[in-house]
Design an enzyme around this catalytic site. Sequence first.
Site, short mmCIF file in Angstrom:
data_model
loop_
_atom_site.label_atom_id
_atom_site.label_comp_id
_atom_site.label_asym_id
_atom_site.label_seq_id
_atom_site.Cartn_x
_atom_site.Cartn_y
_atom_site.Cartn_z
N PRO A 2 0.77 -1.24 0.00
CG PRO A 2 -0.13 -1.02 2.16
CD PRO A 2 0.73 -1.88 1.31
CD GLU A 3 5.51 3.12 -1.10
OE1 GLU A 3 5.74 4.15 -1.75
OE2 GLU A 3 6.40 2.41 -0.60
CE LYS A 52 1.83 6.32 1.77
NZ LYS A 52 2.80 6.45 2.87
NE ARG A 121 -6.75 14.25 8.65
CZ ARG A 121 -6.47 13.02 8.28
NH1 ARG A 121 -5.29 12.74 7.76
NH2 ARG A 121 -7.36 12.05 8.40
CG ASN A 162 10.34 2.95 3.96
OD1 ASN A 162 11.04 3.96 3.90
ND2 ASN A 162 10.67 1.90 4.68
#
Length: 269
Positions: A2-3, A52, A121, A162
């Site tokens: 999950p990116e 995401k 945000r 990451n």
Amino acid sequence: MPEGHTIHRLAQDHEERFGNHKVRVTSPQGKFEDSAALLDGNPLTSAEAHGKHLFLGFGDSRWIHIHLGLFGKYTLGDAPVPPPTDTVRLRLATATAYADLRGPTTCALVTEREKQAIHDRLGPDPLRAQDDGEAAWARVSRSRTTVAALLMDQKVIAGVGNVYRAEVLFRHGIDPYRLGRDLTRPEWDAIWSDLVGLMREGVRNNRIDTVRPEHTPEAMGRPPRVDDHGGEVYVYRRARQPCHICGGEIRTADLAARNLFWCPACQQR
DNA sequence: AGCTCATGGCGAG
DNA sequence: TCGCCCTGAGCTG
């Protein structure tokens, strides 16, 4: 998995499979049961991604807000729908297709207003057509935080995780410990536009590949190889292995509770 | 059977 | 910065 590219792909897949179809909405696990019952039988009217975060729209201001977190997984499939297992938080199903969600950090029914607060945000997303890198540059160029940390900060730039963090810094020869305010405008522009290209390809292929054609094992005369997360990369999870370009050792370190990977020889700028 | 680790993120302190 | 939440694969024993 999950990116951001995973989430945008999921949004596309949901629209293709379920768009404007009435869907059965259930929560075999039970944790989303009450909300599922409210939506059950309604048509899925849209699916959106920002970074995401995934939003599944059900008409008038009702959205399922989903965040996979580190462990969340989706299984999409065609009929016949398999019997649900007890970890399925959310299942969408029609006569022809189903989608099972397991292990998400977030799966909640939200209003339009609550959805907007989430957008507000988040930083710009390289995968959203309406976004560009300006707001991100404004923050990066004023920041005393390392560029490696800034790339992971979803308020600065949304969707990078990451793997893309490590890989884009390698591709631009940038030391991950450089401070944001020490980056140049051309460096940032190059990072942003590279992320746009890499992540679009990630959506297409549903995996992360970052190795340039001239550096593939074939081009370098080495045996073919796929890294253990499913794509082909320069440095991510390759600690103590030889750099594809210079042959030096890839290093790893903790940075903000995540594993950072880089080649100290290739990344000195 | 029990540990460790993983592509995230939140809130407490 | 730490602990915590979510799941499952890949070890170890």
